[in-house]
Write a protein that holds these residues in place. Structure first.
Motif, PDB file in Angstrom:
ATOM      1  N   ALA A   1     -10.486 -17.586  -0.967  1.00 13.64           N
ATOM      2  CA  ALA A   1     -10.300 -16.855   0.186  1.00 13.64           C
ATOM      3  C   ALA A   1     -11.950 -16.995   0.830  1.00 13.64           C
ATOM      4  N   LYS A   2     -11.915 -16.991   2.283  1.00 11.55           N
ATOM      5  CA  LYS A   2     -12.851 -17.055   3.147  1.00 11.55           C
ATOM      6  C   LYS A   2     -13.577 -15.733   3.787  1.00 11.55           C
ATOM      7  N   TYR A   3     -12.781 -14.660   3.042  1.00 11.53           N
ATOM      8  CA  TYR A   3     -13.222 -13.508   3.607  1.00 11.53           C
ATOM      9  C   TYR A   3     -13.031 -12.231   2.509  1.00 11.53           C
ATOM     10  N   GLU A   4     -13.435 -11.075   2.754  1.00  8.95           N
ATOM     11  CA  GLU A   4     -13.001  -9.835   1.549  1.00  8.95           C
ATOM     12  C   GLU A   4     -12.258  -9.032   2.054  1.00  8.95           C
ATOM     13  N   GLN A   5     -11.841  -8.169   1.147  1.00 10.36           N
ATOM     14  CA  GLN A   5     -10.888  -7.026   1.444  1.00 10.36           C
ATOM     15  C   GLN A   5     -11.375  -5.990   0.662  1.00 10.36           C
ATOM     16  N   GLN A   6     -11.509  -4.678   1.522  1.00  9.19           N
ATOM     17  CA  GLN A   6     -12.356  -3.634   0.929  1.00  9.19           C
ATOM     18  C   GLN A   6     -11.488  -2.253   1.264  1.00  9.19           C
ATOM     19  N   THR A   7     -11.064  -1.376   0.345  1.00 13.39           N
ATOM     20  CA  THR A   7     -10.647  -0.154   0.657  1.00 13.39           C
ATOM     21  C   THR A   7     -11.440   0.807   1.408  1.00 13.39           C
ATOM     22  N   LEU A   8     -10.760   1.479   2.493  1.00 13.35           N
ATOM     23  CA  LEU A   8     -11.641   2.275   3.083  1.00 13.35           C
ATOM     24  C   LEU A   8     -11.117   3.871   2.988  1.00 13.35           C
ATOM     25  N   SER A   9     -10.514   3.882   1.782  1.00 15.48           N
ATOM     26  CA  SER A   9     -10.094   5.253   1.205  1.00 15.48           C
ATOM     27  C   SER A   9      -9.633   5.091  -0.076  1.00 15.48           C
ATOM     28  N   ARG A  10      -9.335   6.244  -0.822  1.00 17.22           N
ATOM     29  CA  ARG A  10      -8.813   6.148  -2.056  1.00 17.22           C
ATOM     30  C   ARG A  10      -7.478   5.231  -1.792  1.00 17.22           C
ATOM     31  N   THR A  11      -7.049   4.289  -2.508  1.00 12.39           N
ATOM     32  CA  THR A  11      -5.941   3.390  -2.198  1.00 12.39           C
ATOM     33  C   THR A  11      -5.116   3.428  -3.339  1.00 12.39           C
ATOM     34  N   VAL A  12      -3.922   3.320  -3.262  1.00 11.15           N
ATOM     35  CA  VAL A  12      -2.828   3.230  -4.343  1.00 11.15           C
ATOM     36  C   VAL A  12      -1.798   1.727  -3.734  1.00 11.15           C
ATOM     37  N   ILE A  13      -1.916   0.925  -4.777  1.00 15.43           N
ATOM     38  CA  ILE A  13      -1.264  -0.195  -4.144  1.00 15.43           C
ATOM     39  C   ILE A  13      -0.272  -0.698  -5.401  1.00 15.43           C
TER      40      ILE A  13
ATOM     41  N   ILE B   1       0.766  -1.078  -0.063  1.00 16.93           N
ATOM     42  CA  ILE B   1      -0.131   0.101   0.051  1.00 16.93           C
ATOM     43  C   ILE B   1       0.932   1.300   0.083  1.00 16.93           C
ATOM     44  N   GLU B   2       0.898   2.071  -0.925  1.00 14.42           N
ATOM     45  CA  GLU B   2       1.522   3.145  -1.202  1.00 14.42           C
ATOM     46  C   GLU B   2       0.670   4.372  -0.270  1.00 14.42           C
ATOM     47  N   GLU B   3      -0.426   4.290  -0.393  1.00 12.46           N
ATOM     48  CA  GLU B   3      -1.384   5.071   0.285  1.00 12.46           C
ATOM     49  C   GLU B   3      -2.525   4.469   0.419  1.00 12.46           C
ATOM     50  N   GLY B   4      -3.318   4.599   1.603  1.00 21.78           N
ATOM     51  CA  GLY B   4      -4.742   4.183   1.767  1.00 21.78           C
ATOM     52  C   GLY B   4      -4.987   3.375   2.984  1.00 21.78           C
ATOM     53  N   VAL B   5      -6.151   2.665   3.127  1.00 20.79           N
ATOM     54  CA  VAL B   5      -6.318   1.671   4.009  1.00 20.79           C
ATOM     55  C   VAL B   5      -7.321   0.510   3.608  1.00 20.79           C
ATOM     56  N   VAL B   6      -6.858  -0.642   3.945  1.00 18.40           N
ATOM     57  CA  VAL B   6      -7.535  -1.709   3.597  1.00 18.40           C
ATOM     58  C   VAL B   6      -8.144  -2.734   4.833  1.00 18.40           C
ATOM     59  N   ARG B   7      -9.374  -2.985   4.642  1.00 21.89           N
ATOM     60  CA  ARG B   7     -10.129  -3.651   5.868  1.00 21.89           C
ATOM     61  C   ARG B   7     -10.225  -5.146   5.269  1.00 21.89           C
ATOM     62  N   TYR B   8     -10.008  -6.033   6.224  1.00 21.54           N
ATOM     63  CA  TYR B   8     -10.426  -7.510   5.876  1.00 21.54           C
ATOM     64  C   TYR B   8     -11.556  -7.668   6.700  1.00 21.54           C
ATOM     65  N   TYR B   9     -12.453  -8.501   6.157  1.00 24.76           N
ATOM     66  CA  TYR B   9     -13.807  -8.839   6.907  1.00 24.76           C
ATOM     67  C   TYR B   9     -14.370  -9.952   6.456  1.00 24.76           C
ATOM     68  N   ILE B  10     -15.308 -10.717   7.316  1.00 26.70           N
ATOM     69  CA  ILE B  10     -16.168 -11.784   6.598  1.00 26.70           C
ATOM     70  C   ILE B  10     -17.305 -11.136   6.735  1.00 26.70           C
ATOM     71  N   PRO B  11     -17.998 -11.323   5.378  1.00 30.60           N
ATOM     72  CA  PRO B  11     -19.424 -10.890   5.179  1.00 30.60           C
ATOM     73  C   PRO B  11     -20.317 -11.812   5.684  1.00 30.60           C
ATOM     74  N   ASP B  12     -21.467 -11.054   6.383  1.00 31.88           N
ATOM     75  CA  ASP B  12     -22.473 -11.877   7.237  1.00 31.88           C
ATOM     76  C   ASP B  12     -23.925 -11.121   6.960  1.00 31.88           C
ATOM     77  N   GLU B  13     -24.833 -12.014   6.763  1.00 34.22           N
ATOM     78  CA  GLU B  13     -25.986 -11.120   6.505  1.00 34.22           C
ATOM     79  C   GLU B  13     -26.477 -10.300   7.624  1.00 34.22           C
ATOM     80  N   GLU B  14     -26.158 -10.597   8.762  1.00 31.41           N
ATOM     81  CA  GLU B  14     -26.794  -9.748  10.028  1.00 31.41           C
ATOM     82  C   GLU B  14     -25.590  -8.637  10.519  1.00 31.41           C
ATOM     83  N   LYS B  15     -24.289  -9.093  10.285  1.00 31.12           N
ATOM     84  CA  LYS B  15     -23.165  -8.038  10.382  1.00 31.12           C
ATOM     85  C   LYS B  15     -21.933  -8.412   9.733  1.00 31.12           C
ATOM     86  N   GLU B  16     -21.137  -7.546   9.455  1.00 34.16           N
ATOM     87  CA  GLU B  16     -20.009  -7.867   9.028  1.00 34.16           C
ATOM     88  C   GLU B  16     -18.849  -7.969  10.040  1.00 34.16           C
ATOM     89  N   LEU B  17     -17.901  -9.008   9.889  1.00 37.78           N
ATOM     90  CA  LEU B  17     -16.944  -9.191  11.161  1.00 37.78           C
ATOM     91  C   LEU B  17     -15.630  -8.788  10.679  1.00 37.78           C
TER      92      LEU B  17
END
Length: 188
Positions: free
Chosen positions: A89-101, A50-66
């Motif tokens: 993969a058993k989870y997802e990754q999402q950018t929380l800001s504009r991200t350059v990698i 990651i040159e700049e940005g934030v990445v979140r790892y999470y498990i998607p769930d119908e009730e709430k994401e973990l």
């Protein structure tokens, strides 16, 4: 790309020829806020810096994401278990800001490991660091209170409050947003 070189040079000596070879295998990629780097069931194709940005790892769930991990500027990010096993993969990754990698594919990373001394050393170092982070997180979840986990998070990643929404921090700590609000009020 200079940040990757600096990161590796903090670990080991890097010759000009090794760096030129490695640098030629990385590709620059840009993502808007909210983009998925990997979705549930996909096989991770890249190890990314990651040159700049934030990445979140999470498990998607119908009730709430973990949410279970974050990566920030000047860190590597990857669904590493999927990357090394070549399984979905058993989870997802999402950018929380504009991200350059800067990304290197699995096959190109194997070339780096095979053709450079530095690559092998760097790879082992990265794997050991990931293992220690995972181990420390598991122990903290089992031994520490939510308040202790929050204080530790603030100490180790003080910038997190400016970069990550509180609902994701609460999920990461294993508490509700309301419980996190109470913890924050108690500390202040």
């Amino acid at each position: 790309m200079g940040y990757i070189k600096e990161y590796i040079e903090n670990i080991t000596t890097l010759s000009v020829s090794e760096w030129n070879f490695m640098a030629s295998l990385f590709v620059r990629r840009e993502f808007e806020k909210g983009a998925k780097l990997i979705s549930l069931g996909e096989i991770e194709k890249y190890l990314s810096f990651i040159e700049e940005g934030v990445v979140r790892y999470y498990i998607p769930d119908e009730e709430k994401e973990l949410t279970f991990a974050f990566n920030f500027d000047k860190e590597f990010t990857c669904a590493y278990d999927s990357f090394i096993t070549r399984l979905p993969a058993k989870y997802e990754q999402q950018t929380l800001s504009r991200t350059v990698i800067w990304s290197i594919s699995y096959s190109n990373l194997q070339k780096v490991y095979k053709q450079t001394h530095t690559g092998n050393f760097w790879g082992r170092y990265a794997a050991e660091k990931l293992f220690l982070q995972k181990s420390e997180r598991e122990i903290a979840l089992l031994q520490n209170t939510a308040k202790e986990r929050y204080l530790d998070l603030l100490q180790s990643k003080s910038h997190i409050l400016q970069k990550v929404p509180l609902k994701y921090i609460a999920s990461y700590l294993g508490v509700t947003p309301q419980a996190l609000s109470r913890i924050r009020k108690e500390i202040n």
